[in-house]
Design a protein around this motif. Structure first.
Motif, PDB file in Angstrom:
ATOM      1  N   CYS A 133       0.823  -1.214   0.000  1.00 51.50           N
ATOM      2  CA  CYS A 133       0.000   0.000   0.000  1.00 51.50           C
ATOM      3  C   CYS A 133       0.853   1.258   0.000  1.00 51.50           C
ATOM      4  O   CYS A 133       2.004   1.255   0.459  1.00 51.50           O
ATOM      5  N   ALA A 134       0.269   2.331  -0.489  1.00 51.33           N
ATOM      6  CA  ALA A 134       0.911   3.634  -0.365  1.00 51.33           C
ATOM      7  C   ALA A 134       0.740   4.182   1.044  1.00 51.33           C
ATOM      8  O   ALA A 134       1.612   4.887   1.560  1.00 51.33           O
ATOM      9  N   ALA A 135      -0.406   3.884   1.673  1.00 54.94           N
ATOM     10  CA  ALA A 135      -0.673   4.353   3.032  1.00 54.94           C
ATOM     11  C   ALA A 135      -1.545   3.332   3.751  1.00 54.94           C
ATOM     12  O   ALA A 135      -2.396   2.684   3.141  1.00 54.94           O
ATOM     13  N   VAL A 136      -1.313   3.194   5.054  1.00 52.03           N
ATOM     14  CA  VAL A 136      -2.134   2.346   5.905  1.00 52.03           C
ATOM     15  C   VAL A 136      -2.540   3.174   7.118  1.00 52.03           C
ATOM     16  O   VAL A 136      -1.689   3.788   7.777  1.00 52.03           O
ATOM     17  N   VAL A 137      -3.837   3.202   7.405  1.00 56.04           N
ATOM     18  CA  VAL A 137      -4.355   3.907   8.575  1.00 56.04           C
ATOM     19  C   VAL A 137      -4.879   2.858   9.554  1.00 56.04           C
ATOM     20  O   VAL A 137      -5.604   1.939   9.157  1.00 56.04           O
ATOM     21  N   VAL A 138      -4.517   3.004  10.826  1.00 53.49           N
ATOM     22  CA  VAL A 138      -4.880   2.026  11.846  1.00 53.49           C
ATOM     23  C   VAL A 138      -5.774   2.684  12.891  1.00 53.49           C
ATOM     24  O   VAL A 138      -5.481   3.786  13.359  1.00 53.49           O
ATOM     25  N   ASP A 139      -6.855   1.996  13.242  1.00 57.10           N
ATOM     26  CA  ASP A 139      -7.709   2.403  14.354  1.00 57.10           C
ATOM     27  C   ASP A 139      -7.313   1.553  15.557  1.00 57.10           C
ATOM     28  O   ASP A 139      -7.628   0.363  15.621  1.00 57.10           O
ATOM     29  N   LEU A 140      -6.595   2.163  16.509  1.00 58.38           N
ATOM     30  CA  LEU A 140      -6.039   1.448  17.656  1.00 58.38           C
ATOM     31  C   LEU A 140      -6.589   2.041  18.943  1.00 58.38           C
ATOM     32  O   LEU A 140      -6.453   3.237  19.179  1.00 58.38           O
TER      33      LEU A 140
END
Length: 272
Positions: free
Chosen positions: A142-149
């Protein structure tokens, strides 16, 4: 890659990290990683993670949104994609080893151009081997990964360390009020010395100014998030949180996506 559905999940990732069962830091991280952490409940961390991922996807490139808040019923509910075909964490529990980037192509459900790896109502969290394998494939592909932590993870420092690399940042979200800042002060030490930005949920008649909150937490202020009353209506109708791109909230998320973020030397503001 082996995919087995609805198998026994094992312990939550937080518990396994605490017990020393999560081995092997990932090398060669290529995606830009944004880990969104809510300092207090109800701050809207899942919503911010979704909006940030959508904004990054609008810029082009492959973007993934990863749900690690396994006690919340799945971010798919917020996005209105419960019935969209594709793999959830509970379908990937037996994944092991090295996963080819192309193995995940087309496997995950999509929401407005974002590939979503969500929990579901089974509440089954991934084991650490599955998480390690899938995470490695996502950051390579991926170019970007967003995580909900979730900020309440008892071993948050170790989880943040495992997820973050040189092109990563933590976005600490809290309310613009005394309780919100107090919660952020509790969470802040767990986030380490890497790149961390503060985002404040704007409160009407707030007695805590944005500059005061940033100074107390010794963090750069990423943006202020205004309330958008249309979001709840969109979620209730199954569309997910979709503000107008030129609304106040849309502009705030765009500033966060375009502002100083992950990268070498993007550490938090030096103390005194």
């Amino acid at each position: 890659m082996s995919v087995v559905t609805r198998r026994e999940a094992g312990a939550d990732v937080c518990a396994q990290v605490r017990d020393g069962a999560w081995d092997g830091a990932r090398a060669g991280v290529r995606a830009v990683v944004h880990v969104v952490v809510g300092a207090v409940g109800g701050a809207g961390a899942s919503t911010l993670a979704a909006l940030l991922a959508r904004e990054l996807a609008l810029a082009g490139g492959r973007v993934a949104l990863v749900d690690l808040d396994h006690g919340a019923g799945g971010i798919e509910v917020l996005l209105g994609i419960e019935d969209v075909p594709g793999a959830r964490w509970s379908d990937l529990l037996q994944v092991r080893g090295t996963v080819a980037v192309e193995d995940l192509a087309g496997l995950l459900p999509r929401w407005r151009g974002v590939e979503v790896l969500s929990g579901d109502r089974s509440g089954a969290p991934p084991g650490t081997q599955a998480l390690d394998a899938v995470w490695d494939a996502l950051v390579r592909g991926c170019a970007a990964v967003v995580v909900d932590l979730p900020g309440h993870c008892p071993v948050l420092p170790t989880v943040v360390q495992r997820l973050c690399g040189p092109r990563s940042e933590v976005v600490l979200l809290t309310g613009q009020d005394v309780l919100g800042v107090a919660g952020a002060l509790t969470v802040r030490p767990a986030l380490g010395d890497g790149a961390v930005r503060l985002v404040l949920r704007r409160r009407s008649r707030a007695r805590v100014s944005p500059s005061e909150a940033a100074d107390l937490l010794d963090l750069p202020l990423g943006t202020l998030l205004p309330t958008d009353r249309q979001l709840a209506d969109g979620v209730d109708r199954g569309f997910g949180p979709v503000p107008g791109r030129w609304s106040r909230l849309g502009r705030a998320v765009r500033r966060l996506a375009e502002g100083p973020g992950p990268g070498p030397g993007r550490a938090h503001r030096a103390r005194g």
